[in-house]
Motif scaffolding. Structure first.
Motif, PDB file in Angstrom:
ATOM      1  N   VAL A   1       0.850  -1.189   0.000  1.00  0.00           N
ATOM      2  CA  VAL A   1       0.000   0.000   0.000  1.00  0.00           C
ATOM      3  C   VAL A   1       0.887   1.241   0.000  1.00  0.00           C
ATOM      4  O   VAL A   1       1.714   1.420   0.896  1.00  0.00           O
ATOM      5  CB  VAL A   1      -0.943   0.042   1.225  1.00  0.00           C
ATOM      6  CG1 VAL A   1      -1.839   1.279   1.153  1.00  0.00           C
ATOM      7  CG2 VAL A   1      -1.787  -1.219   1.294  1.00  0.00           C
TER       8      VAL A   1
ATOM      9  N   GLN B   1       0.876   5.298   0.269  1.00  0.00           N
ATOM     10  CA  GLN B   1       0.056   6.410   0.733  1.00  0.00           C
ATOM     11  C   GLN B   1       0.834   7.718   0.593  1.00  0.00           C
ATOM     12  O   GLN B   1       1.984   7.810   1.037  1.00  0.00           O
ATOM     13  CB  GLN B   1      -0.352   6.223   2.200  1.00  0.00           C
ATOM     14  CG  GLN B   1      -1.412   5.169   2.423  1.00  0.00           C
ATOM     15  CD  GLN B   1      -1.877   5.154   3.868  1.00  0.00           C
ATOM     16  OE1 GLN B   1      -1.100   4.898   4.786  1.00  0.00           O
ATOM     17  NE2 GLN B   1      -3.144   5.456   4.084  1.00  0.00           N
TER      18      GLN B   1
ATOM     19  N   LEU C   1       0.235  11.471   1.829  1.00  0.00           N
ATOM     20  CA  LEU C   1      -0.669  12.154   2.759  1.00  0.00           C
ATOM     21  C   LEU C   1      -0.140  13.557   3.075  1.00  0.00           C
ATOM     22  O   LEU C   1       0.339  13.822   4.188  1.00  0.00           O
ATOM     23  CB  LEU C   1      -0.796  11.342   4.055  1.00  0.00           C
ATOM     24  CG  LEU C   1      -1.229   9.879   3.899  1.00  0.00           C
ATOM     25  CD1 LEU C   1      -1.130   9.157   5.229  1.00  0.00           C
ATOM     26  CD2 LEU C   1      -2.634   9.794   3.332  1.00  0.00           C
TER      27      LEU C   1
ATOM     28  N   SER D   1      -4.753  13.642  -0.573  1.00  0.00           N
ATOM     29  CA  SER D   1      -4.168  12.336  -0.264  1.00  0.00           C
ATOM     30  C   SER D   1      -4.435  11.331  -1.380  1.00  0.00           C
ATOM     31  O   SER D   1      -5.418  11.424  -2.118  1.00  0.00           O
ATOM     32  CB  SER D   1      -4.728  11.812   1.054  1.00  0.00           C
ATOM     33  OG  SER D   1      -6.137  11.665   0.971  1.00  0.00           O
ATOM     34  N   LYS D   2      -3.520  10.354  -1.471  1.00  0.00           N
ATOM     35  CA  LYS D   2      -3.637   9.277  -2.461  1.00  0.00           C
ATOM     36  C   LYS D   2      -3.307   7.967  -1.789  1.00  0.00           C
ATOM     37  O   LYS D   2      -2.418   7.888  -0.946  1.00  0.00           O
ATOM     38  CB  LYS D   2      -2.698   9.529  -3.646  1.00  0.00           C
ATOM     39  CG  LYS D   2      -3.000  10.803  -4.411  1.00  0.00           C
ATOM     40  CD  LYS D   2      -1.975  11.043  -5.510  1.00  0.00           C
ATOM     41  CE  LYS D   2      -2.295  12.312  -6.295  1.00  0.00           C
ATOM     42  NZ  LYS D   2      -2.236  13.519  -5.428  1.00  0.00           N
ATOM     43  N   ASN D   3      -4.039   6.921  -2.169  1.00  0.00           N
ATOM     44  CA  ASN D   3      -3.874   5.606  -1.575  1.00  0.00           C
ATOM     45  C   ASN D   3      -4.007   4.558  -2.679  1.00  0.00           C
ATOM     46  O   ASN D   3      -5.059   4.459  -3.318  1.00  0.00           O
ATOM     47  CB  ASN D   3      -4.934   5.391  -0.484  1.00  0.00           C
ATOM     48  CG  ASN D   3      -4.737   4.110   0.292  1.00  0.00           C
ATOM     49  OD1 ASN D   3      -4.569   3.043  -0.271  1.00  0.00           O
ATOM     50  ND2 ASN D   3      -4.793   4.209   1.610  1.00  0.00           N
TER      51      ASN D   3
ATOM     52  N   THR E   1      -3.456   0.424  -3.466  1.00  0.00           N
ATOM     53  CA  THR E   1      -3.228  -0.894  -2.882  1.00  0.00           C
ATOM     54  C   THR E   1      -2.984  -1.913  -3.979  1.00  0.00           C
ATOM     55  O   THR E   1      -3.768  -2.025  -4.934  1.00  0.00           O
ATOM     56  CB  THR E   1      -4.440  -1.330  -2.037  1.00  0.00           C
ATOM     57  OG1 THR E   1      -4.668  -0.362  -1.006  1.00  0.00           O
ATOM     58  CG2 THR E   1      -4.197  -2.689  -1.403  1.00  0.00           C
TER      59      THR E   1
ATOM     60  N   VAL F   1      -8.463  10.181   6.485  1.00  0.00           N
ATOM     61  CA  VAL F   1      -7.497   9.220   5.954  1.00  0.00           C
ATOM     62  C   VAL F   1      -7.213   8.155   6.997  1.00  0.00           C
ATOM     63  O   VAL F   1      -7.462   8.337   8.187  1.00  0.00           O
ATOM     64  CB  VAL F   1      -6.182   9.911   5.540  1.00  0.00           C
ATOM     65  CG1 VAL F   1      -6.436  10.933   4.450  1.00  0.00           C
ATOM     66  CG2 VAL F   1      -5.495  10.559   6.731  1.00  0.00           C
TER      67      VAL F   1
END
Length: 750
Positions: free
Chosen positions: A333, A335, A337, A375-377, A379, A486
């Protein structure tokens, strides 16, 4: 990385109540055959004042160390400071609130020499003129200012050895030429914050244990610049700039996970890496105009705050076995942030003094804040291989606060004085999210008004006895990071969840204080918190609003409003010197009674509820009371007649107590120090937590069978060696106290 662990160990920000005291015993100076006795610690109408300018305690210490030894102040985690009966202590510098995030502020105080300080003011129940929240108290650090033309300053170097080695250095200067005064400080250092961490949760049939090490390298640099210019006999202009930067690259979390279910036992590794950096800059322009000879004055402040934090995490899960081998990666993952905060604020205060000992204060403030969280996530799943799951979310939060206050202070006689006031605040906020998982998260608008009364009464019975009472009502708005929706991931199944639906809480404080000869005191305190903002664990099999049940039990630490809470405390203490001031000691003992009344059955950000393996709904509750014993003592022993050798013994004990996360086991620390003063040089050695007993342990057992256990060793046992040199003309005078316009924002960047 810091925020994950600090969030999980939130008890340090809310539940450490050990109280520290420092001697108020008078110091004696001989001037041309006349003996003058000076009170080092005294009670004024609305505050306690600790005059440290001439105290040997300040020499060779950092500002943070000095604050820990100031009457009524304490710290059990070496990061945050507490005031007797208070959940939090806000740091003011020269009357202006420091607009730094928690970690930057702690490093700043640890790198600033205590020799720069003139006095420390402790305001346990701030009046209506202060923009504070919740049950916060105020610590106002008044820096020294030169009285005569010329230059003085100091240099300080230190090295701390614990699990890892860390170093710090600082340079401070004070300059005056006619109407112009300038003070500046530049400091920095590097260290690795280390933790050994165990998190265990589950039921009688299932469990999830994560244990391992967390290392967080830090490099810091920052300081302040204060410029004060006397325009004429009645007016002054002051400019203050505070800056701090932190770089924390290659922070690592290595946790071995043991997951037991009815189907068997699974082993995994969580290997997380984080690169983060933050920048904090604030500037305040102040104009002061004296309007009469009685001390009436007008104060106008304008301020700007810019806070930036960039955080990138790489969280990897690997298959493992009972022998803790690292196998194939199953999940990764990424992230991103970031958080950017911009705040513009203004404040106007006017104090009118009258000849009949009456003072009327009136003022107003305006704060405009915008936080940008893009923010970006992403997976990636490899067992089996699945398409990447990308979840960007751009959350923008706009807030406008309008405030006005009125206070009336009257000295009714030589013995009796009182103060009454009220503050009225209007808050308008809007949070928008362009890719929220639910419609409720896309637009969150709140508008509310609050009337906050204040009352204090002081009765000086005679020269030896003083009694005072204060009542205050306050709000606590959530910190900006708390409402950014988040997740901070620790393992596949454990994470903290911020919550944009958190609303402001209300706090009502009462305090009764009795002091005898400025050496003996009794403090009784009661606080009632409505809609308390805190962090609580939800665990079990998540059930989404559409009825889908998750395949594995999870643990989510949810930021939320968690019912109501009461805190009551009683403390007695002594602050005194013996044997012709060879031994300066304080000892205090108290009890703290907590009444918790909260429950949570749903993740407010997703709507998920939780079930156990039998399919029964799970509700997290904490309706437990606890009474705890608190003991604190600080001792300074002068070893020679020339006042050049000093030995210190400090100790605190905090009994077990019930908090939101469960039962916090007792904390204890014994610290020793030795110091040598040689002309303008000071050499010191401090040994902290030599018994290695300041380790956090939290246990929680729910009636539904769920349990939760946290063990956190932050390696508080360490040895610090420091060397300080003072140069130039050391004659100083007190600087003006100025309350900054951006005061209301500081605590919420933490």
């Amino acid at each position: 990385m810091k925020r994950i662990i600090l969030s999980m160990a939130i008890v340090f920000g809310t539940c450490a109540f050990a109280q520290e005291k420092k001697s108020d015993t008078a110091k004696t100076k001989n001037i041309e055959g006349i003996t003058i006795t000076k009170q080092v610690f005294k009670k004024q109408s609305d505050r306690f004042v600790y005059d440290v300018a001439a105290s040997p305690v300040a020499k060779g210490n950092t500002t943070f160390d000095l604050l820990k030894q100031t009457p009524l102040l304490s710290s059990t985690d070496d990061k945050t400071l507490k005031i007797a009966g208070k959940n939090n202590a806000l740091i003011y510098i020269n009357g202006r609130k420091s607009n730094m995030d928690a970690e930057s502020l702690a490093q700043f105080l640890k790198n600033t020499p205590a020799e720069n300080i003139q006095k420390i003011e402790v305001i346990t129940v701030p009046g209506s003129e202060y923009q504070v929240e919740s049950s916060d108290g105020i610590i106002n650090i008044v820096l020294k200012k030169k009285m005569s033309d010329g230059l003085n300053g100091n240099m300080r170097m230190s090295n701390t050895t614990g699990k890892y080695n860390g170093s710090q250095a600082s340079f401070s200067a004070n300059y005056r030429k006619g109407k112009l005064g300038v003070s500046a400080n530049l400091s920095g250092g590097e260290n690795i914050e280390a933790q050994t961490y165990t998190l265990r949760n589950g039921t009688a049939k299932t469990s999830n244990e994560s244990t391992g090490d967390i290392d967080d390298p830090n490099k810091n640099i920052g300081g302040y610049l204060n410029i004060d210019y006397q325009l004429n006999d009645k007016s002054n202009l002051a400019l203050s700039w505070n800056t701090w930067a932190n770089k924390s690259y290659n922070s690592t979390v290595n946790l071995f996970n043991t997951i037991k279910t009815e189907d068997g036992t699974k082993y995994t590794w969580s290997k997380n890496k984080e690169d983060a950096r933050s920048y904090n800059n604030s500037v305040n322009l102040n104009y002061e105009l004296k309007t009469d000879s009685l001390g009436s004055k007008l104060n106008v402040n304008a301020a700007y705050l810019n806070y930036k934090r960039f955080q990138f995490t790489d969280n990897r899960t690997h298959m493992s076995d009972a022998n803790m081998g690292v196998g194939k990666m199953t999940t990764q993952v990424f992230q991103d942030l970031p958080q950017i905060i911009n705040n513009f604020s203004g404040m106007v205060d006017y104090n009118q003094k009258f000849k009949n000992d009456l003072t009327i204060s009136i003022g107003g403030n305006y704060n405009k804040t915008k936080t940008d969280n893009d923010s970006k996530n992403i997976t990636y799943s490899f067992n089996p291989v699945e398409a990447p799951d990308s979840r960007p979310n751009h959350f923008i939060y706009d807030e406008n606060i309008y405030g006005a206050y009125l206070t009336i202070e009257k000295k009714l006689s030589d013995k009796i004085s009182g103060k009454i006031g009220a503050r009225y605040e209007i808050t308008n906020s809007l949070g928008t999210s362009d890719n929220a998982p639910t419609d409720e998260l896309k637009r969150i608008e709140r508008n509310y008004n609050n009337l906050l009364p204040y009352l204090s009464f002081n009765y000086a019975i005679n020269d030896k006895n003083n009694i005072s009472y204060s009542f205050s009502s306050r709000m606590r708005r959530p910190s900006f990071w708390e409402i950014n929706p988040v997740r901070n991931i620790l393992t596949d199944d454990n994470y903290t969840q911020n919550n944009p639906f958190v609303k402001a809480s209300s706090t009502y404080n009462q305090e009764l204080t009795y002091m005898y000869r400025n050496s003996y005191f009794l403090i009784l305190n009661h606080s009632y918190i409505q809609d308390a903002i805190t962090q609580v664990p939800l665990q079990g099999y998540p059930v989404s609003p559409d009825g889908t049940v998750g395949p594995n039990p999870v643990l989510r630490y949810i930021r939320t409003n968690f019912g109501n809470k009461q805190e009551m405390s009683a403390m007695v203490g002594i602050q005194k010197s013996f044997f012709k001031q060879y031994w300066t000691t304080n000892f205090n003992i108290g009890v703290q009674h907590n009444i918790n009344n909260g429950s949570l059955d749903m993740d407010p950000t997703t709507g998920d509820r939780f079930r156990n393996q039998e399919g029964k709904d799970i509700v997290y509750t904490n309706k437990t009371n606890s009474t705890s014993l608190l003991i604190q003592t600080n001792n300074t022993i002068r070893l020679d007649k020339k006042k050049t050798w000093f030995f210190g013994v400090n100790y605190f004990f905090v009994d077990k107590q019930q908090i939101e996360l469960g039962l916090l086991k007792s904390l204890m620390s014994l610290d020793l120090s030795i110091k040598k003063v040689w002309n303008e040089w000071t050499f010191a050695v401090n040994a902290n937590d030599i018994l290695n007993t300041n380790i956090v342990k939290i246990e929680d057992f729910q009636d539904n069978g769920n349990y939760n256990y946290i063990h956190q060793n932050r390696y508080n046992r360490n040895v610090m060696v420091s060397l300080t040199y003072n140069f130039g003309n050391q004659k100083v005078k007190k600087v003006r106290d100025i309350e900054g316009a951006s005061d209301a924002i500081k605590s919420r960047t933490r």
